[in-house]
Scaffold this motif. Structure first.
Motif, PDB file in Angstrom:
ATOM      1  N   ASN A 242       2.760   8.454 -11.426  1.00  0.00           N
ATOM      2  CA  ASN A 242       3.146   7.492 -12.393  1.00  0.00           C
ATOM      3  C   ASN A 242       3.282   5.909 -12.262  1.00  0.00           C
ATOM      4  OD1 ASN A 242       5.542   7.390 -11.200  1.00  0.00           O
ATOM      5  ND2 ASN A 242       6.561   8.656 -12.895  1.00  0.00           N
ATOM      6  N   HIS A 243       2.674   5.843 -11.079  1.00  0.00           N
ATOM      7  CA  HIS A 243       2.785   4.264 -10.655  1.00  0.00           C
ATOM      8  C   HIS A 243       1.146   3.842 -10.273  1.00  0.00           C
ATOM      9  CE1 HIS A 243       3.721   6.339  -6.854  1.00  0.00           C
ATOM     10  NE2 HIS A 243       2.762   5.715  -6.304  1.00  0.00           N
ATOM     11  N   PRO A 244       0.933   2.513 -10.093  1.00  0.00           N
ATOM     12  CA  PRO A 244      -0.598   2.239  -9.733  1.00  0.00           C
ATOM     13  C   PRO A 244      -0.540   2.362  -8.140  1.00  0.00           C
ATOM     14  CG  PRO A 244       0.731   0.398 -10.929  1.00  0.00           C
ATOM     15  CD  PRO A 244       1.684   1.378 -10.714  1.00  0.00           C
ATOM     16  N   VAL A 245      -1.891   2.643  -7.859  1.00  0.00           N
ATOM     17  CA  VAL A 245      -2.280   3.102  -6.457  1.00  0.00           C
ATOM     18  C   VAL A 245      -3.114   1.887  -5.888  1.00  0.00           C
ATOM     19  CG1 VAL A 245      -3.158   4.391  -4.768  1.00  0.00           C
ATOM     20  CG2 VAL A 245      -1.662   5.402  -6.303  1.00  0.00           C
ATOM     21  N   LEU A 246      -2.750   1.187  -4.914  1.00  0.00           N
ATOM     22  CA  LEU A 246      -3.545   0.166  -4.430  1.00  0.00           C
ATOM     23  C   LEU A 246      -4.290   0.242  -3.166  1.00  0.00           C
ATOM     24  CD1 LEU A 246      -0.779  -2.405  -4.935  1.00  0.00           C
ATOM     25  CD2 LEU A 246      -2.298  -1.680  -6.766  1.00  0.00           C
ATOM     26  N   ALA A 247      -5.509  -0.203  -3.140  1.00  0.00           N
ATOM     27  CA  ALA A 247      -6.197  -0.204  -1.861  1.00  0.00           C
ATOM     28  C   ALA A 247      -7.220  -1.273  -2.054  1.00  0.00           C
ATOM     29  CB  ALA A 247      -6.786   1.375  -1.634  1.00  0.00           C
ATOM     30  N   ALA A 248      -7.221  -2.402  -1.582  1.00  0.00           N
ATOM     31  CA  ALA A 248      -8.171  -3.400  -1.855  1.00  0.00           C
ATOM     32  C   ALA A 248      -9.021  -3.744  -1.168  1.00  0.00           C
ATOM     33  CB  ALA A 248      -7.326  -4.808  -1.839  1.00  0.00           C
ATOM     34  N   ASN A 249      -9.051  -3.256   0.367  1.00  0.00           N
ATOM     35  CA  ASN A 249     -10.163  -3.216   1.112  1.00  0.00           C
ATOM     36  C   ASN A 249     -10.865  -1.970   1.371  1.00  0.00           C
ATOM     37  OD1 ASN A 249      -7.696  -2.044   2.417  1.00  0.00           O
ATOM     38  ND2 ASN A 249      -8.661  -2.246   4.394  1.00  0.00           N
ATOM     39  N   ILE A 250     -10.864  -0.863   0.403  1.00  0.00           N
ATOM     40  CA  ILE A 250     -11.612   0.319   0.460  1.00  0.00           C
ATOM     41  C   ILE A 250     -12.528  -0.074  -0.634  1.00  0.00           C
ATOM     42  CG2 ILE A 250     -11.809   2.621   0.631  1.00  0.00           C
ATOM     43  CD1 ILE A 250      -8.988   2.869   1.642  1.00  0.00           C
ATOM     44  N   LEU A 251     -13.712  -0.068  -0.515  1.00  0.00           N
ATOM     45  CA  LEU A 251     -14.527  -0.393  -1.756  1.00  0.00           C
ATOM     46  C   LEU A 251     -15.908   0.549  -1.908  1.00  0.00           C
ATOM     47  CD1 LEU A 251     -15.501  -3.873  -0.533  1.00  0.00           C
ATOM     48  CD2 LEU A 251     -13.717  -3.138  -1.722  1.00  0.00           C
TER      49      LEU A 251
ATOM     50  N   LEU B 282      11.228   8.844  -7.997  1.00  0.00           N
ATOM     51  CA  LEU B 282      11.857   8.023  -7.579  1.00  0.00           C
ATOM     52  C   LEU B 282      11.521   6.610  -8.370  1.00  0.00           C
ATOM     53  CD1 LEU B 282      12.269  10.125  -5.254  1.00  0.00           C
ATOM     54  CD2 LEU B 282      12.256   8.332  -3.413  1.00  0.00           C
ATOM     55  N   GLN B 283      10.442   6.650  -8.935  1.00  0.00           N
ATOM     56  CA  GLN B 283      10.111   5.571  -9.889  1.00  0.00           C
ATOM     57  C   GLN B 283       9.668   4.380  -8.846  1.00  0.00           C
ATOM     58  OE1 GLN B 283      13.850   5.216 -12.370  1.00  0.00           O
ATOM     59  NE2 GLN B 283      12.643   6.416 -13.997  1.00  0.00           N
ATOM     60  N   TYR B 284       8.626   4.689  -8.412  1.00  0.00           N
ATOM     61  CA  TYR B 284       8.124   3.476  -7.403  1.00  0.00           C
ATOM     62  C   TYR B 284       7.439   2.535  -8.153  1.00  0.00           C
ATOM     63  CZ  TYR B 284       8.934   5.765  -2.914  1.00  0.00           C
ATOM     64  OH  TYR B 284       9.613   6.354  -1.910  1.00  0.00           O
ATOM     65  N   ASP B 285       7.318   1.186  -8.040  1.00  0.00           N
ATOM     66  CA  ASP B 285       6.595   0.195  -8.604  1.00  0.00           C
ATOM     67  C   ASP B 285       5.239   0.264  -8.614  1.00  0.00           C
ATOM     68  OD1 ASP B 285       8.627  -1.570 -10.376  1.00  0.00           O
ATOM     69  OD2 ASP B 285       9.387  -1.411  -8.385  1.00  0.00           O
ATOM     70  N   VAL B 286       4.753   0.476  -7.191  1.00  0.00           N
ATOM     71  CA  VAL B 286       3.230   0.727  -6.698  1.00  0.00           C
ATOM     72  C   VAL B 286       3.321   1.658  -5.418  1.00  0.00           C
ATOM     73  CG1 VAL B 286       2.464  -1.613  -7.492  1.00  0.00           C
ATOM     74  CG2 VAL B 286       3.378  -1.425  -5.059  1.00  0.00           C
ATOM     75  N   GLY B 287       2.283   2.136  -5.327  1.00  0.00           N
ATOM     76  CA  GLY B 287       1.863   2.746  -4.050  1.00  0.00           C
ATOM     77  C   GLY B 287       0.706   2.350  -3.294  1.00  0.00           C
ATOM     78  N   VAL B 288       0.556   2.551  -2.077  1.00  0.00           N
ATOM     79  CA  VAL B 288      -0.651   2.235  -1.181  1.00  0.00           C
ATOM     80  C   VAL B 288      -1.252   3.344  -0.501  1.00  0.00           C
ATOM     81  CG1 VAL B 288      -1.526   0.697   0.573  1.00  0.00           C
ATOM     82  CG2 VAL B 288       0.319   0.160  -0.769  1.00  0.00           C
TER      83      VAL B 288
ATOM     84  N   PHE C  86     -10.715   3.286  -5.046  1.00  0.00           N
ATOM     85  CA  PHE C  86      -9.500   4.052  -5.457  1.00  0.00           C
ATOM     86  C   PHE C  86      -8.504   2.863  -6.212  1.00  0.00           C
ATOM     87  CE2 PHE C  86     -11.108   5.971  -1.761  1.00  0.00           C
ATOM     88  CZ  PHE C  86     -11.472   7.013  -2.060  1.00  0.00           C
ATOM     89  N   GLY C  87      -7.904   3.309  -7.482  1.00  0.00           N
ATOM     90  CA  GLY C  87      -6.735   2.564  -7.753  1.00  0.00           C
ATOM     91  C   GLY C  87      -7.300   0.896  -8.033  1.00  0.00           C
ATOM     92  N   LYS C  88      -6.172   0.166  -7.578  1.00  0.00           N
ATOM     93  CA  LYS C  88      -6.580  -1.268  -8.018  1.00  0.00           C
ATOM     94  C   LYS C  88      -6.280  -1.961  -6.566  1.00  0.00           C
ATOM     95  CE  LYS C  88      -4.235  -2.574 -11.497  1.00  0.00           C
ATOM     96  NZ  LYS C  88      -3.072  -2.946 -12.468  1.00  0.00           N
ATOM     97  N   ALA C  89      -6.736  -3.157  -6.533  1.00  0.00           N
ATOM     98  CA  ALA C  89      -6.487  -4.177  -5.222  1.00  0.00           C
ATOM     99  C   ALA C  89      -5.178  -4.643  -5.256  1.00  0.00           C
ATOM    100  CB  ALA C  89      -7.540  -5.084  -5.534  1.00  0.00           C
ATOM    101  N   TYR C  90      -4.664  -4.749  -6.475  1.00  0.00           N
ATOM    102  CA  TYR C  90      -3.177  -5.622  -6.625  1.00  0.00           C
ATOM    103  C   TYR C  90      -2.703  -5.106  -7.802  1.00  0.00           C
ATOM    104  CZ  TYR C  90      -5.524  -9.386  -9.284  1.00  0.00           C
ATOM    105  OH  TYR C  90      -6.186  -9.943 -10.252  1.00  0.00           O
ATOM    106  N   GLU C  91      -1.358  -5.505  -8.054  1.00  0.00           N
ATOM    107  CA  GLU C  91      -0.579  -5.300  -9.271  1.00  0.00           C
ATOM    108  C   GLU C  91       0.367  -6.388  -9.329  1.00  0.00           C
ATOM    109  OE1 GLU C  91       0.687  -2.933 -12.501  1.00  0.00           O
ATOM    110  OE2 GLU C  91      -1.061  -3.008 -11.319  1.00  0.00           O
ATOM    111  N   LEU C  92       0.365  -6.996 -10.577  1.00  0.00           N
ATOM    112  CA  LEU C  92       1.276  -8.065 -11.029  1.00  0.00           C
ATOM    113  C   LEU C  92       2.244  -7.649 -11.619  1.00  0.00           C
ATOM    114  CD1 LEU C  92      -1.284 -10.578 -12.311  1.00  0.00           C
ATOM    115  CD2 LEU C  92      -0.046 -10.815 -10.083  1.00  0.00           C
TER     116      LEU C  92
END
Length: 515
Positions: free
Chosen positions: A110-119, A83-89, A127-133
């Motif tokens: 094949n897209h970045p996975v975000l979780a800013a508040n799990i440290l 489905l070609q997502y830009d990001v996942g959470v 896991f992954g990144k906090a955010y994506e630009l």
């Protein structure tokens, strides 16, 4: 310029439009239908489109359970990749099969996975990144990923022991100003929902931190759009001027936020916003997704049709509410399985939703997994008599009287049905008197023929979710766990049926609900 934010959430492994109760279903949900609708919206878009997968995809359906059981997560995540997502959470249920499986899933996207508040232990996103630009058509769009902080209250302690789960409000206060300095638009994708009524601001649940969406929009400015999930609600509205969506459950809807963006001397500014959700009812399945999943789906159907046991008598559930008020043979059977697996003399379980049909004369894996829908393991707790009584008072509060009729308490149906939080016990005799005030309704509680005293020490077996306090059962906690059974309940049920290929449909009516 028109910018579209599209989001799915809580698809829970439902790729095909089926709930697996029977073959060849065409129900109004599923990733196959979502894919078709996303393609249509993308084709009609007049500006950039950002597609967000908002969590809880790898757990929840018989398909996802089967692939997890066989450590084949990539065969599920390939659907999302198509489905070609830009990001996942991340969602909370992403943790259900353990960290290794979760990490394998993240690695397969094949897209970045975000979780800013799990440290992690270093204070960085675990896991992954906090955010994506994301840069599209000259715009820089920031996506901040947040997850409900309540995960430690549901998961096995070993899974989360080295992780810190921060409040999303605290995290957003840290990141949103930074992202405003770097991006033209700031979108928050939050696998969580709302703790208060969206119009009145009155609490709609205990303010535990599980859902913080309302507080987020009261305390954090600079958010252009908010994607939510977790509660399985269908929401498209504005709160404090911010467009908000929540796109249902199992791929029943796609959420869409439209931002009209104009370039000014100070940069890009949002001039107008819209929020909508689109049902997939009546939408055709995407042939390319069906082709992708077809071999695995057929494998799952063959597995589901495996016979595992027989019933003498009737274990069919025709009235879910009646099965909660008068002990049903299916409920007694589940409790007996838990007692046999754990050695505990007291067991508690739930009727998780209103879709389960119980068991017919011939039991297949399809029957097992469509009735026991969660990947639960079991825990044995040592509790006091006071703890057990408090748990029964808590469970009694999920029932209420309306015009003399016992109904499930409406406070726990909206905004999200919590049928799974009403427990029924075996191994004790108890009475719930609904004419009494809340938390004074347990008028009889006996174990092995004598009244349970508050100082008694008892061993009880319940699922892992409940054992660590899930469902606001504060009397239960990880520190009271004395042993665990690290085998999924569906396997325990199947194993029990192998040892007892013919079971009797019986219920000893050890609890009574008075009106």
């Amino acid at each position: 310029m028109e910018v579209k934010i599209l989001a799915t959430s809580d698809m829970h492994g439902y790729v095909e439009p089926t709930n697996y109760a029977e073959k060849n279903s065409d129900l109004p949900f599923g990733t196959e239908k979502v894919a078709t609708l996303i393609k249509e919206i993308r084709q009609q878009a007049e500006g950039p489109v950002v597609l967000i997968e908002n969590g809880d995809f790898i757990q929840g359906s018989p398909l996802s359970y089967y692939l997890a059981k066989n450590q084949r997560v990539g065969e599920l995540t390939q659907v999302i990749n198509a489905l070609q997502y830009d990001v996942g959470v991340l969602g909370n249920h992403e943790f259900n099969y353990g960290l290794d499986y979760l990490k394998a899933a993240i690695a397969s996207y094949n897209h970045p996975v975000l979780a800013a508040n799990i440290l992690d232990k270093t204070g960085q996103p675990a896991f992954g990144k906090a955010y994506e630009l994301i840069k599209k058509d000259g715009l820089t769009i920031a996506i901040l990923g947040l997850v409900t902080q309540y995960i430690p209250h549901w998961e096995q302690p070993a899974t989360v022991k080295e992780l810190t789960f921060k409040s999303i409000v605290e995290t957003a206060k840290e990141y949103v100003p930074k992202l405003r300095a770097q991006a033209d638009l700031v979108v928050v994708a939050y696998h969580g929902g709302f703790e208060k009524d969206l119009v009145t601001g009155e609490p709609t649940e205990l303010l535990t931190g599980e859902n913080e969406g309302y507080q987020l929009l009261q305390e954090v400015s600079g958010i252009d759009a908010l994607v939510t999930g977790h509660q399985h609600r269908e929401i498209a509205t504005h709160i404090n001027g911010v467009p908000v969506i929540q796109p249902g459950y199992r791929g029943s809807h796609i959420g869409e936020i439209i931002l009209q963006v104009a370039q000014t001397a100070e940069g890009f500014k949002v001039s107008e916003t819209q929020a909508a959700i689109h049902s997939v009812e009546g939408v055709a399945v995407a042939a390319e997704i069906r082709e992708l999943i077809a071999p695995i789906a057929e494998e799952v159907e063959v597995w589901l049709d495996q016979p595992v046991g027989k019933v003498q008598g009737s274990m069919e559930i025709t009235n879910p509410m009646a099965a909660r008020i008068h002990e049903h043979p299916y409920i007694e059977f589940i409790n007996r399985v838990q007692m046999a697996a754990s050695g505990a003399k007291i067991s508690g379980t739930s009727l998780f939703n209103n879709e389960g049909k119980g068991f017919g004369a011939q039991i297949t894996m399809r029957d097992v997994i469509t009735n026991y829908i969660y990947p639960n393991t079991l825990a044995v707790l040592k509790v006091s008599g006071a703890d057990l009584r408090a748990a029964l008072e808590q469970t009694a509060n999920y029932l209420t009287l309306v015009d003399g009729e016992v109904v499930f308490n409406p406070d726990f149906i909206e905004p999200k049905p919590q049928y799974y939080n009403y427990d029924m016990y075996e191994g004790i005799d108890y009475v719930i008197d609904l004419t009494k005030p809340a938390f004074e309704r347990i008028t009889k509680l006996e174990f092995e023929g004598r009244a349970v005293e508050s100082t008694d020490e008892l061993e009880i077996v319940i699922n892992q979710y409940r054992a660590v306090g899930g469902g606001n059962y504060a009397m239960f906690e990880a520190g009271k766990i004395i042993r665990e059974i690290q085998i999924d309940m569906t396997e325990l049920i199947a194993n029990y049926l192998k040892e007892h290929p013919v079971i009797q449909a019986e219920a000893n009516q050890n609890f009574t609900v008075l009106v």
